[in-house]
Enzyme design. Structure first.
Site, mmCIF file in Angstrom:
data_model
loop_
_atom_site.group_PDB
_atom_site.id
_atom_site.type_symbol
_atom_site.label_atom_id
_atom_site.label_comp_id
_atom_site.label_asym_id
_atom_site.label_seq_id
_atom_site.Cartn_x
_atom_site.Cartn_y
_atom_site.Cartn_z
ATOM 1 N N GLY A 184 -1.831 2.877 6.309
ATOM 2 C CA GLY A 184 -2.246 2.126 7.482
ATOM 3 C C GLY A 184 -1.609 0.760 7.612
ATOM 4 O O GLY A 184 -1.981 -0.024 8.487
ATOM 5 N N LYS A 185 -0.628 0.456 6.773
ATOM 6 C CA LYS A 185 0.009 -0.867 6.794
ATOM 7 C C LYS A 185 0.660 -1.193 8.128
ATOM 8 O O LYS A 185 0.512 -2.296 8.641
ATOM 9 C CB LYS A 185 1.053 -0.974 5.675
ATOM 10 C CG LYS A 185 0.511 -0.859 4.273
ATOM 11 C CD LYS A 185 1.594 -0.976 3.223
ATOM 12 C CE LYS A 185 2.791 -0.076 3.434
ATOM 13 N NZ LYS A 185 2.522 1.364 3.369
ATOM 14 N N SER A 186 1.385 -0.248 8.698
ATOM 15 C CA SER A 186 2.112 -0.517 9.945
ATOM 16 C C SER A 186 1.173 -0.888 11.080
ATOM 17 O O SER A 186 1.460 -1.804 11.860
ATOM 18 C CB SER A 186 2.960 0.693 10.342
ATOM 19 O OG SER A 186 3.931 0.950 9.361
ATOM 20 N N GLY A 221 0.845 -1.190 0.000
ATOM 21 C CA GLY A 221 0.000 0.000 0.000
ATOM 22 C C GLY A 221 0.875 1.232 0.000
ATOM 23 O O GLY A 221 2.074 1.163 0.299
ATOM 24 N N GLY A 222 0.286 2.358 -0.321
ATOM 25 C CA GLY A 222 1.031 3.601 -0.366
ATOM 26 C C GLY A 222 1.422 4.092 1.015
ATOM 27 O O GLY A 222 0.984 3.561 2.044
ATOM 28 N N SER A 223 2.242 5.102 1.026
ATOM 29 C CA SER A 223 2.655 5.744 2.264
ATOM 30 C C SER A 223 1.423 6.214 3.035
ATOM 31 O O SER A 223 0.473 6.725 2.443
ATOM 32 C CB SER A 223 3.555 6.944 1.922
ATOM 33 O OG SER A 223 3.938 7.625 3.077
ATOM 34 N N SER A 224 1.426 6.012 4.339
ATOM 35 C CA SER A 224 0.352 6.440 5.244
ATOM 36 C C SER A 224 -0.982 5.750 4.982
ATOM 37 O O SER A 224 -2.037 6.263 5.339
ATOM 38 C CB SER A 224 0.176 7.973 5.199
ATOM 39 O OG SER A 224 1.370 8.614 5.577
ATOM 40 N N ASP A 261 10.461 0.328 5.480
ATOM 41 C CA ASP A 261 11.185 1.166 6.434
ATOM 42 C C ASP A 261 12.395 0.429 7.011
ATOM 43 O O ASP A 261 13.409 1.043 7.327
ATOM 44 C CB ASP A 261 10.254 1.640 7.561
ATOM 45 C CG ASP A 261 9.208 2.632 7.065
ATOM 46 O OD1 ASP A 261 9.433 3.272 6.011
ATOM 47 O OD2 ASP A 261 8.172 2.777 7.735
#
Length: 191
Positions: free
Chosen positions: A11-13, A6-9, A33
């Site tokens: 919600g993956k983390s 998924g793109g940055s921000s 990261d």
């Protein structure tokens, strides 16, 4: 192995942390990261990983070579018996997935698309304060172009734990033919 793209921000983390809580056994978490933090300072900027003022990201050949070697290392851990959940950003869509598929050849992998509408992702990016403005909006759709998933979740429309539970349920059962599943329930604000 579970690969979240998924793109940055998007919600993956948050989903990864929830997956570690709901999946049986111990799961290692790695991602874009992790490899970025391991890269030498000399590969930040021209010829390495370049982040433009508008949030566009360009990957140079030396950075790509080390990133590909890292992917093979992650695959070796899985082959050695580790359970891994990976938080990735496929900057070049289907080509990035192909590189991971080559590294993970022969392994049982669940491919997960983490969708988030550009406005929600941009709002999260602003709230985080650690990203170049424009990165989240620019990646919200582009990272999914040509990528094939076993399941997709919508992190703007579902909490991280709800997304993680759907992914864990999908991981626990054999693959089925048909369209990807999508998680949608309640307003999601976990990033």
């Amino acid at each position: 192995m579970i690969v979240l793209n998924g793109g940055s921000s998007s919600g993956k983390s948050g989903i990864v942390r929830c997956l570690q809580a709901v999946l049986p056994g111990a799961w290692l978490a790695f991602g874009v990261d992790s490899v970025d933090a391991a890269m030498p300072a000399s590969l930040r900027g021209e010829g390495g990983l370049e982040i433009g003022a508008d949030g566009t990201v360009t990957v140079g050949p030396d950075y790509r070579r080390l990133s590909d070697a890292w992917a093979r290392g992650v695959a070796a851990m899985v082959r050695a018996g580790a359970h891994v959940v990976l938080d990735e950003v496929f900057l070049d869509g289907a080509d990035a997935q192909k590189r991971w598929q080559q590294a993970l050849d022969g392994l049982d992998v669940l491919w997960v698309g983490v969708r988030c509408d550009p406005d929600t992702a941009a709002g999260r990016e602003t709230a985080r304060g650690d990203r170049v403005p424009g990165m989240a909006r620019g990646q919200a759709e582009s990272v999914h172009v040509g990528v094939r998933y076993d399941i997709e979740v919508d992190s703007a429309g579902a909490e991280s734990m709800a997304c993680a539970r759907l992914i864990a349920e999908r991981y626990a059962r054999p693959a089925r033919a048909g369209a990807p599943e999508r998680a949608r329930s309640g307003p999601g604000r976990d990033a």
